[in-house]
Design an enzyme around this catalytic site. Sequence first.
Site, PDB file in Angstrom:
ATOM      1  N   GLU A 164      -5.274  -4.365   8.526  1.00 22.40           N
ATOM      2  CA  GLU A 164      -4.284  -3.766   7.634  1.00 22.40           C
ATOM      3  C   GLU A 164      -3.326  -2.893   8.443  1.00 22.40           C
ATOM      4  OE1 GLU A 164      -5.899  -3.600   3.342  1.00 22.40           O
ATOM      5  OE2 GLU A 164      -6.500  -1.755   4.338  1.00 22.40           O
ATOM      6  N   SER A 204       0.461  -4.906   1.287  1.00 24.62           N
ATOM      7  CA  SER A 204       1.481  -5.484   0.397  1.00 24.62           C
ATOM      8  C   SER A 204       1.318  -6.997   0.206  1.00 24.62           C
ATOM      9  CB  SER A 204       2.891  -5.154   0.885  1.00 24.62           C
ATOM     10  OG  SER A 204       3.090  -3.748   0.911  1.00 24.62           O
ATOM     11  N   LYS A 218      -8.715   1.477  -4.837  1.00 25.02           N
ATOM     12  CA  LYS A 218      -8.467   2.848  -4.373  1.00 25.02           C
ATOM     13  C   LYS A 218      -8.848   3.839  -5.482  1.00 25.02           C
ATOM     14  CE  LYS A 218      -5.125   0.954  -1.204  1.00 25.02           C
ATOM     15  NZ  LYS A 218      -3.929   1.109  -0.400  1.00 25.02           N
ATOM     16  N   GLU A 250      -6.652   4.971   4.894  1.00 17.46           N
ATOM     17  CA  GLU A 250      -6.506   6.213   4.102  1.00 17.46           C
ATOM     18  C   GLU A 250      -7.673   7.165   4.368  1.00 17.46           C
ATOM     19  OE1 GLU A 250      -5.946   4.111   0.445  1.00 17.46           O
ATOM     20  OE2 GLU A 250      -4.003   3.412   1.200  1.00 17.46           O
ATOM     21  N   HIS A 268     -11.220   2.461   5.947  1.00 17.43           N
ATOM     22  CA  HIS A 268      -9.857   2.218   5.462  1.00 17.43           C
ATOM     23  C   HIS A 268      -8.908   3.238   6.092  1.00 17.43           C
ATOM     24  CE1 HIS A 268      -6.401   1.836   2.833  1.00 17.43           C
ATOM     25  NE2 HIS A 268      -6.858   0.634   2.546  1.00 17.43           N
ATOM     26  N   GLY A 298       1.112  -0.430   0.829  1.00 16.73           N
ATOM     27  CA  GLY A 298       1.786   0.236  -0.282  1.00 16.73           C
ATOM     28  C   GLY A 298       3.277   0.424  -0.091  1.00 16.73           C
ATOM     29  N   ASN A 302      -8.895  -3.818  -3.579  1.00 17.41           N
ATOM     30  CA  ASN A 302      -9.256  -2.431  -3.303  1.00 17.41           C
ATOM     31  C   ASN A 302      -8.518  -1.579  -4.321  1.00 17.41           C
ATOM     32  OD1 ASN A 302      -9.677   0.139  -2.377  1.00 17.41           O
ATOM     33  ND2 ASN A 302      -8.539  -0.110  -0.468  1.00 17.41           N
TER      34      ASN A 302
HETATM   35  P1  13P Z   1      -1.392  -2.549  -0.846  1.00 18.82           P
HETATM   36  O1  13P Z   1      -1.758  -3.976  -1.188  1.00 18.82           O
HETATM   37  O2  13P Z   1      -1.099  -1.715  -2.032  1.00 18.82           O
HETATM   38  O3  13P Z   1      -0.315  -2.507   0.202  1.00 18.82           O
HETATM   39  O4  13P Z   1      -2.692  -1.899  -0.187  1.00 18.82           O
HETATM   40  C1  13P Z   1      -3.342  -2.579   0.815  1.00 18.82           C
HETATM   41  C2  13P Z   1      -4.616  -1.889   1.097  1.00 18.82           C
HETATM   42  O5  13P Z   1      -4.647  -0.785   1.597  1.00 18.82           O
HETATM   43  C3  13P Z   1      -5.860  -2.572   0.728  1.00 18.82           C
HETATM   44  O6  13P Z   1      -6.956  -1.936   1.250  1.00 18.82           O
END
Ligand code: 13P
Length: 249
Positions: free
Chosen positions: A164, A210, A11, A96, A94, A170, A9
């Site tokens: 997640e 992560s 982002k 976010e 997601h 992150g 992803n």
């Molecule tokens: P990270 O791998 O940067 O923690 O992000 C995970 C994520 O949100 C994947 O959709």
Amino acid sequence: MRKPIIAGNWKMNKTAAEAVKLVEELKPLVAKAKPEVVVCVPFTDLAVVGEAVKGSKIKLGAQNVAWADKGAFTGEISADMLKELGVEYVIIGHSERRQYFGETDESVNKRVKQALANGLKPIVCVGETKLEREKNKTKRVLKKQITEGLAGVENFENLVVAYEPVWAIGTGLTATKEDANATIGYIRRIVGTTFGKEVAKNLRIQYGGSMNAGNAKDLMSMRNIDGGLIGGASLKAEDFAKVVNYKEN
Ligand code: 13P
């Protein structure tokens, strides 16, 4: 047998030119990959990345899809628009999007149904926040996200769930493999009681948060974990390839 699926992803990272560079670097590194490999790229990268991945192992994914067919929905992108560019997978719900853009289980549900009705494969994200976890609400939150987000869905073969935990995204904090496996096991049980045992047995559920070259093999060794949704570690070809090729590392 559930085929493992590793999806990046990206982002809101990589311009179109940067995206082509990254995917060209990635192609040879994942040419012999055993899992399904997907890159979920920004909308503006879909056309060029779609061209670049043709004939390779890499499948194209988007990061959202509108729940309407077309019309007055400023800022939205329709399933037809995605399909024309060769998109196969689409991330929906997601954390976010839920946190910053008002996405709810209801809107997730509408988008999921729209994706499936148009032949796109949703990667539906669920997960608890740090506060919800601390208040022992993880199960309640996941149950609601699954039952409401997937309400009325019939065609589960084309659907993937990504667990997640928001506190792991992150942050460098990963759920332990035991913890991730147990929570994904719980999600599978909820799917089983709501949509049937057969659906639960065959549904692919990824872990995200992560996940990287250092922990992918451990996480992927767990019975309930069928793949990964990778954020930060998907932005460098070598790092992402190591996650994809976790078996060899
Ligand atoms: P990270 O791998 O940067 O923690 O992000 C995970 C994520 O949100 C994947 O959709």
